[in-house]
Design a protein around this motif. Structure first.
Motif, PDB file in Angstrom:
ATOM      1  N   PRO A  97     -40.714  23.691 -30.500  1.00 48.43           N
ATOM      2  CA  PRO A  97     -39.578  22.765 -30.500  1.00 48.43           C
ATOM      3  C   PRO A  97     -39.847  21.473 -29.735  1.00 48.43           C
ATOM      4  CG  PRO A  97     -39.233  24.482 -28.873  1.00 48.43           C
ATOM      5  CD  PRO A  97     -40.503  24.837 -29.600  1.00 48.43           C
ATOM      6  N   HIS A  98     -39.057  20.455 -30.083  1.00 54.70           N
ATOM      7  CA  HIS A  98     -39.067  19.208 -29.329  1.00 54.70           C
ATOM      8  C   HIS A  98     -38.149  19.361 -28.107  1.00 54.70           C
ATOM      9  CE1 HIS A  98     -40.730  17.918 -33.146  1.00 54.70           C
ATOM     10  NE2 HIS A  98     -41.172  16.845 -32.545  1.00 54.70           N
ATOM     11  N   TYR A  99     -38.009  18.294 -27.368  1.00 52.83           N
ATOM     12  CA  TYR A  99     -37.200  18.300 -26.148  1.00 52.83           C
ATOM     13  C   TYR A  99     -35.931  17.494 -26.398  1.00 52.83           C
ATOM     14  CZ  TYR A  99     -41.420  20.289 -24.331  1.00 52.83           C
ATOM     15  OH  TYR A  99     -42.483  21.135 -24.163  1.00 52.83           O
ATOM     16  N   PRO A 100     -34.810  17.911 -25.800  1.00 53.40           N
ATOM     17  CA  PRO A 100     -33.531  17.264 -26.118  1.00 53.40           C
ATOM     18  C   PRO A 100     -33.508  15.789 -25.743  1.00 53.40           C
ATOM     19  CG  PRO A 100     -33.271  18.963 -24.408  1.00 53.40           C
ATOM     20  CD  PRO A 100     -34.695  18.966 -24.808  1.00 53.40           C
ATOM     21  N   ILE A 101     -32.801  15.025 -26.550  1.00 54.12           N
ATOM     22  CA  ILE A 101     -32.695  13.580 -26.322  1.00 54.12           C
ATOM     23  C   ILE A 101     -32.085  13.295 -24.956  1.00 54.12           C
ATOM     24  CG2 ILE A 101     -30.448  13.393 -27.466  1.00 54.12           C
ATOM     25  CD1 ILE A 101     -33.335  10.796 -27.556  1.00 54.12           C
ATOM     26  N   GLU A 102     -31.209  14.205 -24.485  1.00 49.14           N
ATOM     27  CA  GLU A 102     -30.602  14.023 -23.155  1.00 49.14           C
ATOM     28  C   GLU A 102     -31.677  14.038 -22.069  1.00 49.14           C
ATOM     29  OE1 GLU A 102     -27.571  16.057 -25.793  1.00 49.14           O
ATOM     30  OE2 GLU A 102     -29.701  16.322 -25.341  1.00 49.14           O
ATOM     31  N   TYR A 103     -32.689  14.880 -22.258  1.00 49.84           N
ATOM     32  CA  TYR A 103     -33.778  14.934 -21.283  1.00 49.84           C
ATOM     33  C   TYR A 103     -34.615  13.665 -21.327  1.00 49.84           C
ATOM     34  CZ  TYR A 103     -38.169  15.929 -19.021  1.00 49.84           C
ATOM     35  OH  TYR A 103     -39.272  15.824 -18.210  1.00 49.84           O
ATOM     36  N   ILE A 104     -34.925  13.184 -22.514  1.00 48.55           N
ATOM     37  CA  ILE A 104     -35.714  11.951 -22.644  1.00 48.55           C
ATOM     38  C   ILE A 104     -34.957  10.781 -22.008  1.00 48.55           C
ATOM     39  CG2 ILE A 104     -36.853  10.379 -24.237  1.00 48.55           C
ATOM     40  CD1 ILE A 104     -38.100  13.160 -24.204  1.00 48.55           C
ATOM     41  N   ASN A 105     -33.656  10.707 -22.254  1.00 48.92           N
ATOM     42  CA  ASN A 105     -32.840   9.645 -21.648  1.00 48.92           C
ATOM     43  C   ASN A 105     -32.870   9.737 -20.124  1.00 48.92           C
ATOM     44  OD1 ASN A 105     -32.127   8.659 -24.163  1.00 48.92           O
ATOM     45  ND2 ASN A 105     -30.190   9.786 -24.247  1.00 48.92           N
ATOM     46  N   TYR A 106     -32.753  10.965 -19.611  1.00 53.32           N
ATOM     47  CA  TYR A 106     -32.810  11.181 -18.159  1.00 53.32           C
ATOM     48  C   TYR A 106     -34.149  10.730 -17.592  1.00 53.32           C
ATOM     49  CZ  TYR A 106     -34.097  13.905 -14.032  1.00 53.32           C
ATOM     50  OH  TYR A 106     -34.594  14.292 -12.807  1.00 53.32           O
ATOM     51  N   LEU A 107     -35.237  11.075 -18.281  1.00 55.21           N
ATOM     52  CA  LEU A 107     -36.581  10.711 -17.821  1.00 55.21           C
ATOM     53  C   LEU A 107     -36.710   9.199 -17.687  1.00 55.21           C
ATOM     54  CD1 LEU A 107     -39.030  12.525 -17.179  1.00 55.21           C
ATOM     55  CD2 LEU A 107     -39.915  11.987 -19.460  1.00 55.21           C
ATOM     56  N   PHE A 108     -36.178   8.476 -18.659  1.00 55.43           N
ATOM     57  CA  PHE A 108     -36.246   7.013 -18.622  1.00 55.43           C
ATOM     58  C   PHE A 108     -35.415   6.433 -17.480  1.00 55.43           C
ATOM     59  CE2 PHE A 108     -38.571   7.085 -22.431  1.00 55.43           C
ATOM     60  CZ  PHE A 108     -39.036   5.795 -22.695  1.00 55.43           C
ATOM     61  N   SER A 109     -34.195   6.937 -17.324  1.00 54.22           N
ATOM     62  CA  SER A 109     -33.321   6.369 -16.291  1.00 54.22           C
ATOM     63  C   SER A 109     -33.786   6.744 -14.890  1.00 54.22           C
ATOM     64  CB  SER A 109     -31.877   6.829 -16.508  1.00 54.22           C
ATOM     65  OG  SER A 109     -31.785   8.243 -16.420  1.00 54.22           O
ATOM     66  N   ALA A 110     -34.196   7.994 -14.699  1.00 55.85           N
ATOM     67  CA  ALA A 110     -34.603   8.464 -13.369  1.00 55.85           C
ATOM     68  C   ALA A 110     -35.879   7.779 -12.890  1.00 55.85           C
ATOM     69  CB  ALA A 110     -34.803   9.977 -13.390  1.00 55.85           C
ATOM     70  N   ASN A 111     -36.739   7.386 -13.828  1.00 58.38           N
ATOM     71  CA  ASN A 111     -38.011   6.742 -13.465  1.00 58.38           C
ATOM     72  C   ASN A 111     -38.022   5.243 -13.740  1.00 58.38           C
ATOM     73  OD1 ASN A 111     -39.878   9.170 -12.788  1.00 58.38           O
ATOM     74  ND2 ASN A 111     -38.900   9.775 -14.707  1.00 58.38           N
ATOM     75  N   GLN A 112     -36.848   4.733 -14.175  1.00 57.74           N
ATOM     76  CA  GLN A 112     -36.710   3.311 -14.501  1.00 57.74           C
ATOM     77  C   GLN A 112     -37.849   2.845 -15.417  1.00 57.74           C
ATOM     78  OE1 GLN A 112     -36.423   1.638 -10.476  1.00 57.74           O
ATOM     79  NE2 GLN A 112     -34.189   1.677 -10.642  1.00 57.74           N
ATOM     80  N   LEU A 113     -38.096   3.644 -16.437  1.00 63.20           N
ATOM     81  CA  LEU A 113     -39.195   3.355 -17.367  1.00 63.20           C
ATOM     82  C   LEU A 113     -38.840   2.203 -18.295  1.00 63.20           C
ATOM     83  CD1 LEU A 113     -40.276   6.963 -18.395  1.00 63.20           C
ATOM     84  CD2 LEU A 113     -41.520   5.392 -16.892  1.00 63.20           C
ATOM     85  N   LYS A 114     -39.833   1.385 -18.559  1.00 65.89           N
ATOM     86  CA  LYS A 114     -39.677   0.267 -19.483  1.00 65.89           C
ATOM     87  C   LYS A 114     -40.774   0.343 -20.540  1.00 65.89           C
ATOM     88  CE  LYS A 114     -37.775  -2.796 -15.894  1.00 65.89           C
ATOM     89  NZ  LYS A 114     -37.869  -1.805 -14.809  1.00 65.89           N
ATOM     90  N   GLU A 115     -40.512  -0.306 -21.661  1.00 57.17           N
ATOM     91  CA  GLU A 115     -41.484  -0.328 -22.751  1.00 57.17           C
ATOM     92  C   GLU A 115     -42.857  -0.781 -22.250  1.00 57.17           C
ATOM     93  OE1 GLU A 115     -41.655  -2.706 -26.890  1.00 57.17           O
ATOM     94  OE2 GLU A 115     -39.825  -1.539 -26.571  1.00 57.17           O
TER      95      GLU A 115
END
Length: 251
Positions: A19-37
């Motif tokens: 399985p893939h990982y939930p979109i909620e987790y991906i969103n959290y990963l981006f916000s928690a780490n302040q990830l940018k393109e």
């Protein structure tokens, strides 16, 4: 057999049924780490590229570090359209990556195979200052009756079965020792999986401990799983209770 060879000859079935990982987790990963393109993520133990793809789809640069040839080759084929993806044959403990250059280290479904202390030292070497390590698993909900019965089948027919996820227990001590000063953020997401018979069987056969077609216990393994599916399925579908567990912190 070395742990790096656990999934040899299983790359195709792994890629198809894991399985893939939930979109909620991906969103959290981006916000928690302040990830940018275009920021750089090292996906360690990247396997067939399931998690790498989700990061690439969000515009990140991803280096997939994978020692198993079958798994890595499949990832290279399936992710070849992404110019931001780089594939490296290396281990978690010796990634060969440039020092202090990575914005985030991710480990999806693989941390239980690593030498934890050696991997920690390697993360400290390749990460930029204050950058995090993200550990994530799609884990069976062991309170579920289906999962308990599934585990019993594995115990009967899989000599290498030590428990799901390599038998790794969710012990705070493991994460306290890995993350700096024992500090990390834990998140949990319900991520139930809906399978038809083929998918249910494929998910089980993709496990490192599952017998291969030539193995003595293969037919019995498949027969017992077929019985389990018949018992719990409705209208040709079965729901497997699944939890996505996330651990995030500096090392």
């Amino acid at each position: 057999m070395k742990t790096t060879e656990n999934f040899t000859d299983k790359a195709d079935i792994y890629a198809k049924y894991r399985p893939h990982y939930p979109i909620e987790y991906i969103n959290y990963l981006f916000s928690a780490n302040q990830l940018k393109e275009d920021q750089l993520v090292a996906d360690i133990g990247s396997g067939t590229g399931i998690f790498s793809r989700q990061l690439l789809e969000r515009g990140l640069k991803v280096i997939g570090v994978e020692p198993n040839d079958d798994m890595r080759n499949l990832a290279e084929i399936s992710l070849k359209q992404y110019s931001r993806f780089t594939s490296i044959k290396a281990t978690a403990e010796n990634t060969t990556l440039k020092g202090e250059n990575v914005d985030l280290v991710t480990v999806a479904q693989a941390f239980h195979w690593f030498d934890k202390e050696a991997f920690k030292i390697e993360c400290q070497r390749i990460l930029k200052q204050k950058a995090n390590v993200a550990l994530v698993w799609n884990s069976r909900d062991l309170t579920s009756l289906i999962m308990k019965e599934n585990a019993e089948i594995c115990q009967k027919t899989c000599p290498n079965f030590k428990g799901f996820s390599g038998g790794m227990v969710e012990s705070p001590e493991i994460f306290n020792n890995f993350f700096k000063n024992g500090k990390y953020e834990f998140k949990m997401y319900q991520n139930d999986l809906l399978f038809d018979y083929e998918g249910f069987l494929g998910r089980n056969l993709s496990a490192s401990y599952a017998p291969k077609k030539n193995d003595e216990e293969y037919e019995r393994f498949v027969f017992l799983l077929s019985e389990l599916f018949e018992k719990h399925s409705k209208n040709g579908k079965i729901v497997l209770q699944n939890i996505t567990r996330s651990y995030l912190g500096t090392v």
